[in-house]
Every structure is written in C-alpha cells, then in structure tokens.
Design a protein around this motif. Structure first.
Motif, mmCIF file in Angstrom:
data_model
loop_
_atom_site.group_PDB
_atom_site.id
_atom_site.type_symbol
_atom_site.label_atom_id
_atom_site.label_comp_id
_atom_site.label_asym_id
_atom_site.label_seq_id
_atom_site.Cartn_x
_atom_site.Cartn_y
_atom_site.Cartn_z
ATOM 1 N N ALA A 54 -4.953 2.116 -6.153
ATOM 2 C CA ALA A 54 -4.018 1.673 -5.120
ATOM 3 C C ALA A 54 -4.064 0.164 -4.940
ATOM 4 O O ALA A 54 -3.021 -0.503 -4.850
ATOM 5 N N VAL A 55 -5.271 -0.396 -4.895
ATOM 6 C CA VAL A 55 -5.409 -1.839 -4.720
ATOM 7 C C VAL A 55 -4.807 -2.587 -5.905
ATOM 8 O O VAL A 55 -4.051 -3.558 -5.744
ATOM 9 N N CYS A 56 -5.099 -2.120 -7.129
ATOM 10 C CA CYS A 56 -4.583 -2.794 -8.328
ATOM 11 C C CYS A 56 -3.067 -2.713 -8.412
ATOM 12 O O CYS A 56 -2.390 -3.707 -8.695
ATOM 13 N N VAL A 57 -2.516 -1.520 -8.168
ATOM 14 C CA VAL A 57 -1.069 -1.335 -8.288
ATOM 15 C C VAL A 57 -0.326 -2.155 -7.244
ATOM 16 O O VAL A 57 0.713 -2.768 -7.527
ATOM 17 N N GLN A 58 -0.837 -2.200 -6.020
ATOM 18 C CA GLN A 58 -0.179 -2.968 -4.971
ATOM 19 C C GLN A 58 -0.268 -4.468 -5.211
ATOM 20 O O GLN A 58 0.678 -5.207 -4.959
ATOM 21 N N LEU A 60 -1.018 -6.212 -8.178
ATOM 22 C CA LEU A 60 -0.689 -6.774 -9.480
ATOM 23 C C LEU A 60 0.669 -7.482 -9.517
ATOM 24 O O LEU A 60 0.773 -8.581 -10.088
ATOM 25 N N PRO A 61 1.746 -6.928 -8.947
ATOM 26 C CA PRO A 61 3.028 -7.658 -8.991
ATOM 27 C C PRO A 61 2.955 -9.030 -8.324
ATOM 28 O O PRO A 61 3.511 -10.008 -8.834
ATOM 29 N N PHE A 62 2.276 -9.112 -7.189
ATOM 30 C CA PHE A 62 2.149 -10.394 -6.503
ATOM 31 C C PHE A 62 1.275 -11.353 -7.303
ATOM 32 O O PHE A 62 1.527 -12.559 -7.334
ATOM 33 N N LEU A 63 0.257 -10.808 -7.958
ATOM 34 C CA LEU A 63 -0.615 -11.637 -8.778
ATOM 35 C C LEU A 63 0.157 -12.243 -9.943
ATOM 36 O O LEU A 63 0.066 -13.443 -10.216
ATOM 37 N N ASN A 139 1.570 -20.217 0.798
ATOM 38 C CA ASN A 139 2.822 -20.138 0.037
ATOM 39 C C ASN A 139 3.514 -18.789 0.262
ATOM 40 O O ASN A 139 2.898 -17.838 0.748
ATOM 41 N N PRO A 140 4.798 -18.680 -0.081
ATOM 42 C CA PRO A 140 5.560 -17.452 0.216
ATOM 43 C C PRO A 140 4.993 -16.186 -0.429
ATOM 44 O O PRO A 140 5.079 -15.107 0.163
ATOM 45 N N VAL A 141 4.420 -16.307 -1.626
ATOM 46 C CA VAL A 141 3.863 -15.120 -2.283
ATOM 47 C C VAL A 141 2.724 -14.541 -1.459
ATOM 48 O O VAL A 141 2.622 -13.323 -1.256
ATOM 49 N N VAL A 142 1.857 -15.402 -0.954
ATOM 50 C CA VAL A 142 0.728 -14.949 -0.143
ATOM 51 C C VAL A 142 1.214 -14.368 1.182
ATOM 52 O O VAL A 142 0.704 -13.338 1.652
ATOM 53 N N ILE A 143 2.204 -15.016 1.784
ATOM 54 C CA ILE A 143 2.727 -14.527 3.056
ATOM 55 C C ILE A 143 3.335 -13.130 2.889
ATOM 56 O O ILE A 143 3.067 -12.212 3.686
ATOM 57 N N VAL A 144 4.149 -12.958 1.840
ATOM 58 C CA VAL A 144 4.793 -11.649 1.613
ATOM 59 C C VAL A 144 3.753 -10.588 1.271
ATOM 60 O O VAL A 144 3.815 -9.452 1.773
ATOM 61 N N SER A 145 2.781 -10.928 0.425
ATOM 62 C CA SER A 145 1.765 -9.943 0.054
ATOM 63 C C SER A 145 0.947 -9.515 1.272
ATOM 64 O O SER A 145 0.568 -8.338 1.400
ATOM 65 N N THR A 146 0.672 -10.445 2.181
ATOM 66 C CA THR A 146 -0.067 -10.096 3.400
ATOM 67 C C THR A 146 0.760 -9.177 4.287
ATOM 68 O O THR A 146 0.236 -8.223 4.874
ATOM 69 N N ALA A 147 2.073 -9.450 4.388
ATOM 70 C CA ALA A 147 2.949 -8.591 5.184
ATOM 71 C C ALA A 147 3.035 -7.184 4.593
ATOM 72 O O ALA A 147 3.053 -6.188 5.334
ATOM 73 N N VAL A 148 3.062 -7.083 3.265
ATOM 74 C CA VAL A 148 3.111 -5.766 2.618
ATOM 75 C C VAL A 148 1.788 -5.028 2.802
ATOM 76 O O VAL A 148 1.758 -3.811 3.025
ATOM 77 N N ALA A 265 -3.757 -11.560 -4.160
ATOM 78 C CA ALA A 265 -4.194 -10.164 -4.210
ATOM 79 C C ALA A 265 -5.211 -9.794 -3.151
ATOM 80 O O ALA A 265 -5.458 -8.612 -2.917
ATOM 81 N N ASP A 266 -5.805 -10.776 -2.472
ATOM 82 C CA ASP A 266 -6.921 -10.467 -1.573
ATOM 83 C C ASP A 266 -6.505 -9.672 -0.342
ATOM 84 O O ASP A 266 -7.314 -8.950 0.247
ATOM 85 N N ALA A 267 -5.234 -9.773 0.071
ATOM 86 C CA ALA A 267 -4.802 -9.054 1.269
ATOM 87 C C ALA A 267 -4.919 -7.543 1.089
ATOM 88 O O ALA A 267 -5.231 -6.820 2.043
ATOM 89 N N PHE A 268 -4.692 -7.056 -0.120
ATOM 90 C CA PHE A 268 -4.757 -5.617 -0.365
ATOM 91 C C PHE A 268 -6.207 -5.119 -0.345
ATOM 92 O O PHE A 268 -6.474 -3.992 0.049
ATOM 93 N N VAL A 269 -7.123 -5.964 -0.785
ATOM 94 C CA VAL A 269 -8.541 -5.614 -0.687
ATOM 95 C C VAL A 269 -8.963 -5.576 0.777
ATOM 96 O O VAL A 269 -9.654 -4.648 1.220
ATOM 97 N N ALA A 270 -8.532 -6.567 1.555
ATOM 98 C CA ALA A 270 -8.868 -6.585 2.982
ATOM 99 C C ALA A 270 -8.259 -5.394 3.702
ATOM 100 O O ALA A 270 -8.889 -4.784 4.574
ATOM 101 N N ALA A 271 -7.022 -5.035 3.341
ATOM 102 C CA ALA A 271 -6.365 -3.902 3.990
ATOM 103 C C ALA A 271 -7.074 -2.590 3.697
ATOM 104 O O ALA A 271 -7.064 -1.671 4.522
ATOM 105 N N SER A 272 -7.718 -2.496 2.513
ATOM 106 C CA SER A 272 -8.409 -1.252 2.164
ATOM 107 C C SER A 272 -9.663 -1.029 3.018
ATOM 108 O O SER A 272 -10.148 0.099 3.114
#
Length: 335
Positions: A54-58, A60-63, A139-148, A265-272
């Motif tokens: 789950a962490v990798c799939v979520q 990877l696109p942002f990475l 940057n926008p990529v980090v902001i969007v990934s954190t929101a997701v 990618a770190d937001a998904f690790v924190a969310a887990s």
C-alpha cells in the motif's frame, strides 16, 4: 555515472540496472499478493505485506513525478533565473528563496547541487541554503501527496507547509546572523559551467535516473520499516508514545533522520503509523526533508564537513521546533 549504467557502443546488449530491478520487484510484489498470501499464510505477514504494498503503490507515482521535475530543473532551469528575481537585501532574499520552493519542485537530493550552483553564480549563501531546505518540502508534489495521504486532514497539509517554510527561512536568517563563508569548502564556491545544447537532455536523463534509484531504494526501506512497525511493535508502545507526546515527537524526529525518505513519499509512511497522534507524525514530515543521513552526507561532500557539522544539528532543532509550533497552531493542539 553514465558509463556505469549504459551499454558500451557496439556491444548490442542492454544491461540491466538497479532501476529495472526495482521496477520488477515492485510489479511482482503488486501482482503476486494473492500468491504470497497463500504461500505465507500467516496473519502477521499478510498484514505486513499489505502495508508494504500500500505504501509503495500510493507513493510511487508522486516519487516518479518529483524525480522527473527535479531532473528537468537541473537540466533546463539555469541558476541565474532564480538569481535575477532575488532582492539584493539578504533578509528579503531569504523570504523570496523560501517561497520560490513552491514553484521549483525537487527532491532533497537534487536541491543540494542546485544550491551549490546558486552560490557559485553569486547568490547569497543565506538565500541558497534557504532554497535548499524549502524546495523539497513546500513544492506542489509534496503538498498534493500529503493531502492524498491524509484525507480529511487539511490542517496537516497546512501545518507541514508552514512548518517547513519557516524552517527554511529561519535557517537562512540564522546564517545571515552567525554564518561564516569560511565554513563552506572552496570547491563549492567555484563557478559551475552552464549546461547547454544536447547535454541538457543527458543531464535530465542521468539526474532523473540517479534520483529514482536512490529515492526508490529509500522508499522501499521506509515501506519495510512501516510494515515492521505495524507487525512487530506492540500497539501499546504506540499508545505510550501517544500519551508521552514529547517522547513521541523526539522518536519520530530521529526516525525521520534515520529513514532518509524522499519528501514526495514520506507522507504515506507517516500516514501508515495511524496509532500515533498527528503531531509526532507532523514533526516527522517537517524534519525529514530538512535533515537526514543522506542529506548530511550530501552536504558534507558538497559544502564540506565543517559546514555540515554546524548546519545539520541546528537544522534538526529548528525543524523540530517549527514542526511543533505549526502543529499546535493548525492541528488544534496535541492530537
């Protein structure tokens, strides 16, 4: 770097590199979930595998998006573009450099050579160092990934943005007050040649490839750690960290330094790590892009060890304080 990852002319054979291996491993892990569950029919392993995938799939696109943007900036955006828009007054230049990170996305690995190029082209070190810390964090990529990663928690997105931006700007202002140019290695002060012509595409390809290999490896490591924490660490331990908020903040801050995750990618690790309150996880997200083990090594190699030994510890303290302050302000207290 290019000679080690490409086949020799005339060899007629395509060499398999770590990029292809990483992609194959991730695809196999995704497609083979059912088979792995049947072979390793252990509840703990199933849980860990689910968290890992789950962490990798979520993430990877942002990475990948962040790596491509970072490579494009390194190849096609001359450092003089930012230099021209910076005010002559250093304290004002720090603020502009921090806000410019919103427009110029890039991972923390790419921000170090960009900052070096800025210094080499005459940009004040305080502004260049501010950009180094801001670009991978706001940057926008980090902001969007954190929101997701944190749906329904807009305060988390805002708190991360403000905490990271103030970390970068405060470090710039501290450099103006106490920083010394002799701490920076002479090689980092030399003017670097501009990339021109076809070399731009070569730089883009090599930068993107190198960042993807490095960041992808840390993403897999982070996903493995998340899975291990969810399976091996008793739930009451996280409850203890939640009850002892200061300890939880310190543990997550140190974990951010050790894991050295990419900011996309770190937001998904924190969310887990959902058993922890939001505040320690926010500190994790503010500290990680500002200072970790790989960043310390990059800073020492680029700007010299005297610089890194002074800059890194102060950055850690400032990032923790800014993360806590932003959390108390935007997350409604300790939760």
């Amino acid at each position: 770097m290019g000679s080690s990852t490409q086949a020799r002319p005339g060899s007629g054979r395509l060499r398999i590199t770590s990029v292809e291996v990483l992609c194959v491993v991730l695809v196999v892990a995704i497609l083979g979930q059912s088979w792995l569950r049947s072979v390793l029919d252990v509840p703990a392993l199933r849980t860990g595998a689910t968290v890992f995938v789950a962490v990798c799939v979520q993430a990877l696109p942002f990475l990948v998006l962040g790596v491509l943007i970072s490579g494009a900036i390194a190849a096609f955006v001359p450092a003089r573009v930012l230099r021209r828009v910076l005010p002559r007054r250093e304290s004002a230049a720090v603020g502009v450099a921090g806000l410019s990170g919103v427009a110029l996305a890039g991972c923390e690995c790419a921000s170090v050579p960009v900052a070096r190029r800025l210094i080499g082209q005459g940009v004040a070190p305080a502004a260049a160092l501010t950009f180094l810390l801001a670009a991978p964090a706001v940057n926008p990529v980090v902001i969007v990934s954190t929101a997701v990663a944190f749906p329904g928690e807009p305060g988390m997105v805002l708190a991360r943005f403000v905490g990271s931006l103030f970390t970068a700007m405060i470090m710039g202002w501290l450099w103006i007050r106490w920083g010394k140019l002799e701490w920076i290695a002479e090689r980092a002060l030399r003017r670097l040649p501009e990339v021109e012509g076809r070399d731009r595409w070569k730089v883009f390809a090599e930068t993107s490839r190198a960042d993807l290999v490095e960041a992808g490896g840390f993403l897999v490591l982070g996903a493995l750690v998340s899975a291990a924490l969810g399976v091996l660490v008793p739930g009451e331990w996280f409850g203890t960290l939640g009850d002892q908020i200061v300890l939880g903040i310190l543990v997550m801050a140190v974990l951010a330094v050790v894991l050295s995750l990419c900011s996309e990618a770190d937001a998904f690790v924190a969310a887990s790590l959902s058993a922890l309150p939001l505040l320690p996880r926010l500190v994790f997200l503010v500290v990680g892009p500002a200072i970790d083990l790989k960043l310390f090594a990059l800073q020492a190699g680029t700007f010299g060890r005297p610089f890194a030994l002074r800059f890194a510890p102060v950055t850690f303290v400032v990032a923790v304080l800014c993360g806590v302050g932003a959390g108390l302000l935007f997350l409604g207290g300790v939760r």
